[in-house]
Design a protein around this motif. Structure first.
Motif, PDB file in Angstrom:
ATOM      1  N   SER A 379       0.810  -1.219   0.000  1.00 39.82           N
ATOM      2  CA  SER A 379       0.000   0.000   0.000  1.00 39.82           C
ATOM      3  C   SER A 379       0.849   1.276   0.000  1.00 39.82           C
ATOM      4  CB  SER A 379      -0.931   0.018   1.220  1.00 39.82           C
ATOM      5  OG  SER A 379      -0.179   0.015   2.426  1.00 39.82           O
ATOM      6  N   GLY A 380       2.090   1.185   0.508  1.00 42.30           N
ATOM      7  CA  GLY A 380       2.892   2.389   0.680  1.00 42.30           C
ATOM      8  C   GLY A 380       3.862   2.692  -0.439  1.00 42.30           C
ATOM      9  N   PHE A 381       4.058   1.737  -1.362  1.00 43.77           N
ATOM     10  CA  PHE A 381       4.978   1.962  -2.480  1.00 43.77           C
ATOM     11  C   PHE A 381       4.167   2.300  -3.720  1.00 43.77           C
ATOM     12  CE2 PHE A 381       8.034   1.030  -5.808  1.00 43.77           C
ATOM     13  CZ  PHE A 381       9.232   1.462  -5.246  1.00 43.77           C
ATOM     14  N   GLU A 382       4.746   3.119  -4.580  1.00 41.96           N
ATOM     15  CA  GLU A 382       4.061   3.575  -5.783  1.00 41.96           C
ATOM     16  C   GLU A 382       3.430   2.409  -6.537  1.00 41.96           C
ATOM     17  OE1 GLU A 382       5.494   5.972  -9.740  1.00 41.96           O
ATOM     18  OE2 GLU A 382       6.133   6.687  -7.771  1.00 41.96           O
ATOM     19  N   THR A 383       2.145   2.543  -6.882  1.00 40.98           N
ATOM     20  CA  THR A 383       1.387   1.441  -7.481  1.00 40.98           C
ATOM     21  C   THR A 383       1.875   1.086  -8.872  1.00 40.98           C
ATOM     22  OG1 THR A 383      -0.566   2.106  -6.216  1.00 40.98           O
ATOM     23  CG2 THR A 383      -0.917   0.651  -8.100  1.00 40.98           C
ATOM     24  N   ASP A 384       2.148   2.093  -9.693  1.00 35.04           N
ATOM     25  CA  ASP A 384       2.591   1.854 -11.064  1.00 35.04           C
ATOM     26  C   ASP A 384       4.090   1.588 -11.036  1.00 35.04           C
ATOM     27  OD1 ASP A 384       2.489   1.585 -13.778  1.00 35.04           O
ATOM     28  OD2 ASP A 384       2.577   3.721 -14.202  1.00 35.04           O
ATOM     29  N   ARG A 385       4.450   0.316 -10.873  1.00 35.41           N
ATOM     30  CA  ARG A 385       5.835  -0.054 -10.598  1.00 35.41           C
ATOM     31  C   ARG A 385       6.213  -1.292 -11.397  1.00 35.41           C
ATOM     32  NH1 ARG A 385       3.177  -1.325  -4.940  1.00 35.41           N
ATOM     33  NH2 ARG A 385       2.283  -3.374  -5.346  1.00 35.41           N
ATOM     34  N   ALA A 432      14.899   0.075 -18.980  1.00 34.81           N
ATOM     35  CA  ALA A 432      13.885  -0.063 -20.023  1.00 34.81           C
ATOM     36  C   ALA A 432      12.622   0.736 -19.757  1.00 34.81           C
ATOM     37  CB  ALA A 432      13.514  -1.535 -20.181  1.00 34.81           C
ATOM     38  N   SER A 433      12.334   1.026 -18.500  1.00 30.35           N
ATOM     39  CA  SER A 433      11.033   1.584 -18.140  1.00 30.35           C
ATOM     40  C   SER A 433      11.183   2.885 -17.371  1.00 30.35           C
ATOM     41  CB  SER A 433      10.264   0.573 -17.284  1.00 30.35           C
ATOM     42  OG  SER A 433       9.067   1.121 -16.802  1.00 30.35           O
ATOM     43  N   GLU A 434      10.201   3.736 -17.511  1.00 31.20           N
ATOM     44  CA  GLU A 434      10.170   4.968 -16.728  1.00 31.20           C
ATOM     45  C   GLU A 434       9.537   4.737 -15.359  1.00 31.20           C
ATOM     46  OE1 GLU A 434       8.199   7.933 -19.009  1.00 31.20           O
ATOM     47  OE2 GLU A 434       9.758   8.040 -20.547  1.00 31.20           O
ATOM     48  N   LYS A 435       9.040   3.537 -15.117  1.00 31.27           N
ATOM     49  CA  LYS A 435       8.404   3.237 -13.840  1.00 31.27           C
ATOM     50  C   LYS A 435       9.449   3.014 -12.758  1.00 31.27           C
ATOM     51  CE  LYS A 435       4.450   0.972 -16.022  1.00 31.27           C
ATOM     52  NZ  LYS A 435       3.621  -0.248 -16.099  1.00 31.27           N
ATOM     53  N   ARG A 436       9.037   3.242 -11.532  1.00 28.25           N
ATOM     54  CA  ARG A 436       9.900   2.907 -10.409  1.00 28.25           C
ATOM     55  C   ARG A 436      10.021   1.398 -10.326  1.00 28.25           C
ATOM     56  NH1 ARG A 436       9.375   7.058  -5.445  1.00 28.25           N
ATOM     57  NH2 ARG A 436      11.611   6.718  -5.585  1.00 28.25           N
ATOM     58  N   LEU A 462      19.781   4.975 -11.158  1.00 28.38           N
ATOM     59  CA  LEU A 462      18.562   4.270 -11.535  1.00 28.38           C
ATOM     60  C   LEU A 462      17.571   4.278 -10.375  1.00 28.38           C
ATOM     61  CD1 LEU A 462      20.131   1.242 -13.431  1.00 28.38           C
ATOM     62  CD2 LEU A 462      19.213   3.372 -14.390  1.00 28.38           C
ATOM     63  N   ASP A 463      16.308   4.397 -10.718  1.00 28.95           N
ATOM     64  CA  ASP A 463      15.248   4.528  -9.709  1.00 28.95           C
ATOM     65  C   ASP A 463      14.811   3.146  -9.219  1.00 28.95           C
ATOM     66  OD1 ASP A 463      13.425   5.694  -8.049  1.00 28.95           O
ATOM     67  OD2 ASP A 463      11.998   6.241  -9.620  1.00 28.95           O
ATOM     68  N   ILE A 464      15.702   2.506  -8.479  1.00 29.73           N
ATOM     69  CA  ILE A 464      15.461   1.164  -7.950  1.00 29.73           C
ATOM     70  C   ILE A 464      15.425   1.238  -6.433  1.00 29.73           C
ATOM     71  CG2 ILE A 464      16.355  -1.186  -7.747  1.00 29.73           C
ATOM     72  CD1 ILE A 464      17.806  -0.757 -10.406  1.00 29.73           C
ATOM     73  N   THR A 465      14.359   0.712  -5.857  1.00 28.05           N
ATOM     74  CA  THR A 465      14.288   0.567  -4.405  1.00 28.05           C
ATOM     75  C   THR A 465      14.444  -0.905  -4.073  1.00 28.05           C
ATOM     76  OG1 THR A 465      12.848   2.485  -4.113  1.00 28.05           O
ATOM     77  CG2 THR A 465      12.877   0.851  -2.342  1.00 28.05           C
ATOM     78  N   GLY A 530      15.684   7.868  -7.460  1.00 30.68           N
ATOM     79  CA  GLY A 530      17.044   7.364  -7.399  1.00 30.68           C
ATOM     80  C   GLY A 530      17.126   6.096  -6.577  1.00 30.68           C
ATOM     81  N   PRO A 531      18.307   5.508  -6.482  1.00 31.74           N
ATOM     82  CA  PRO A 531      18.469   4.240  -5.778  1.00 31.74           C
ATOM     83  C   PRO A 531      18.279   4.381  -4.270  1.00 31.74           C
ATOM     84  CG  PRO A 531      20.592   5.103  -6.461  1.00 31.74           C
ATOM     85  CD  PRO A 531      19.556   5.986  -7.081  1.00 31.74           C
TER      86      PRO A 531
END
Length: 548
Positions: A379-385, A432-436, A462-465, A530-531
């Motif tokens: 629920s707390g992380f961006e849905t479109d991922r 490859a993707s603009e998504k998180r 890179l936007d990786i969590t 970001g990472p």
């Protein structure tokens, strides 16, 4: 392009032009003396992207993540000898996952007999199941490249293009660019006789159920499958790798197989016919065949390798999923077959009324319960991922509790049953993707295959969590010791602080021991790009029954 013998082109320039002619503009790799100058020239050309990693296996895995996220060919490069041997596990993973990849591997010059890094590279590659193409001469590299790409796409597996190091500065007198030998296969129409068999079985079914796999996730196929379900009055289910394909549909029962919920299992049990579309029907989907017992089973796929590979079925049809479904719909209309009503308002109400799964909260003063943590992350992380998962004991719970918006947003990394393969895949998927990108891994998997290339995520911003489910143990081994009343000490480790390591590398790092710190970490990650790394502390003794 063609050059006269008086003005030969140097090999790096010609090879880059060959790559461009084949549509390759992104390569993941680690350079050494057998590919160094090739990649140097490649990166200097406008429109090209070279993403450097710190371990050769990650180059192949990143190419895989990129391919899974885009549907394009993933391309990696490494140098010779130990660099190539470092890719073996990653190659096997992608052979098992049937993923088309191109690995451009430098090789020791033939004349360099005593080179310490020289190995018979073909002999290393062949046991992995990957293909192998040798660059025969500087002038043939274009043709050899085109053949390797064609093989990778048609055979649906990695192919290694083996390129001797001494070609890097060779002149290419006849620099003729290769023709593209690979084009996307158009929709394959099904055989009429096979369709007659399939249509007869479907028309006679009273409680049909549609099972969609990864071969049915294209938009056009998805639309046709939903139309068929509504025409038949059939519930919809998916395999794990096609998860969330029917998100929001009132008769979506979710994953078919070992991860099915109670209502889904009841619906599957009452079905008399399973229409499997783009699904291989493996042991986990069918629960060793048990979920198909007593049912008519139909299997349709454009890939002949998938038909009856794991299960003997009543009817098969080779063809594009959309084409098969459209033909089936036409047949049903022609014979005026009625809707079965198996998927009715009562099923819709049952699915809507399914209560949230209640689980015991086994949090302690210094650890958080794994399920409690996953529910909060969902629920707390961006849905479109984009979701990437490593292997580990935690996997069943993550599959159940962390969702995606579409199957293409899920990157599967456990075809070989190995841990430590997820960070490389996450690098490629994020490029490859603009998504998180949300990567969920265990502590052992992160140390084995993630720590070194987390720095690559930082270097490329890179936007990786990365969420580490950290029980300070190798969980699958820990549980085996405990089930035999043995000391699990051999499976347990004292790791460094992952949050501090992330900060030292230049990323954001958070240590989580309770709900308050988890919510704070998720909020901090949401506020920036970001990472980032979230180290979730678990008690290994509190998750011993998680795979039960």
């Amino acid at each position: 392009m063609s050059n006269s013998p008086e003005s030969p082109t140097l090999f790096p320039e010609f090879f880059t032009q060959c790559l461009k002619s084949q549509g390759i503009d992104t390569i993941f790799g680690l350079v050494g003396d057998a590919n160094l100058f090739l990649m140097d020239h490649f990166t200097r050309q406008p429109g090209n992207r070279y993403v450097s990693v710190t371990h050769e296996a990650s180059a192949v895995l990143a190419a895989s993540g990129y391919a899974r996220a885009t549907g394009r060919l993933g391309v990696a490069t490494v140098t010779h000898g130990p660099a190539l041997t470092n890719t073996v596990t990653a190659l096997v993973e992608n052979v098992r996952g049937r993923m088309p990849l191109l690995l451009i591997a430098g090789d020791t010059a033939v004349v360099d007999r005593e080179n310490v890094q020289s190995v018979p590279q073909r002999d290393i590659i062949m046991p992995t199941g990957a293909g192998f193409e040798q660059v025969r001469a500087p002038e043939t590299v274009g043709e050899d490249l085109a053949v390797a790409i064609r093989r990778a796409m048609l055979e649906r597996r990695p192919v290694v293009l083996n390129l001797p190091a001494d070609f890097q500065w060779a002149p290419v007198a006849d620099a003729t660019l290769p023709e593209v030998r690979w084009r996307s296969i158009s929709a394959v129409a099904p055989d009429r006789n096979e369709m007659d068999s399939v249509s007869g079985l479907v028309a006679s079914a009273r409680r049909p159920l549609i099972l969609a796999g990864r071969g049915a996730i294209e938009d056009r196929s998805h639309k046709a499958v939903v139309e068929l379900a509504e025409r038949l009055g059939a519930p919809l289910a998916t395999t794990l790798q096609a998860r969330d394909l029917f998100r929001g549909h009132p008769h979506n029962i979710g994953i078919f197989g070992t991860l099915s919920h109670d209502v889904a299992l009841d619906v599957i049990g009452h079905a008399d016919c399973v229409i499997a579309l783009g699904a291989s029907l493996n042991r986990w989907t069918t629960v060793e065949g048990g979920l198909l017992q007593g049912k008519r089973v139909i299997q349709a796929d454009r890939d002949p390798e998938c038909l009856q590979r794991f299960q003997v079925v009543d009817a098969t049809v080779l063809g594009d999923v959309e084409e098969v479904v459209r033909a089936l719909l036409a047949d049903l209309d022609e014979i005026e077959a009625p809707s079965t009503g198996f998927a009715d308002e009562a099923l819709e109400r049952r699915l809507e009324a399914r209560p949230a799964v209640v689980h015991p909260d086994w949090s302690t003063e210094s650890t958080i319960d794994i399920r409690t943590a996953l529910v909060e992350i969902e629920s707390g992380f961006e849905t479109d991922r984009t979701l990437v998962l490593d292997g580990g004991r935690f996997l069943p719970e993550v599959w159940k509790l962390i969702s995606v918006q579409h199957p293409t947003d899920y990157i599967h990394t456990t075809h070989f049953g190995s841990i430590g393969l997820s960070l490389g895949n996450a690098l490629g998927a994020c490029v490859a993707s603009e998504k998180r990108t949300l990567l969920v891994t265990g502590d052992g998997g992160f140390m084995l295959g993630g720590l070194a290339d987390f720095q690559a995520a930082v270097r490329h911003n890179l936007d990786i969590t990365v969420v580490i489910l950290n029980d300070s143990a190798y969980g699958a081994e820990h549980i085996q010791f405990r089930r035999r009343d043995m000391d699990p000490a051999l499976s347990m480790f004292e790791w460094p602080s992952f949050a501090e390591l992330a900060k030292v590398m230049g990323a954001e790092g958070h240590e989580v021991t309770d709900m308050e710190s988890l919510r704070a970490a998720l909020a901090a990650v949401a506020a920036r790009r970001g990472p980032a790394l979230i180290d979730v502390k678990l008690d290994p003794e509190k998750i011993t029954r998680i795979d039960a």
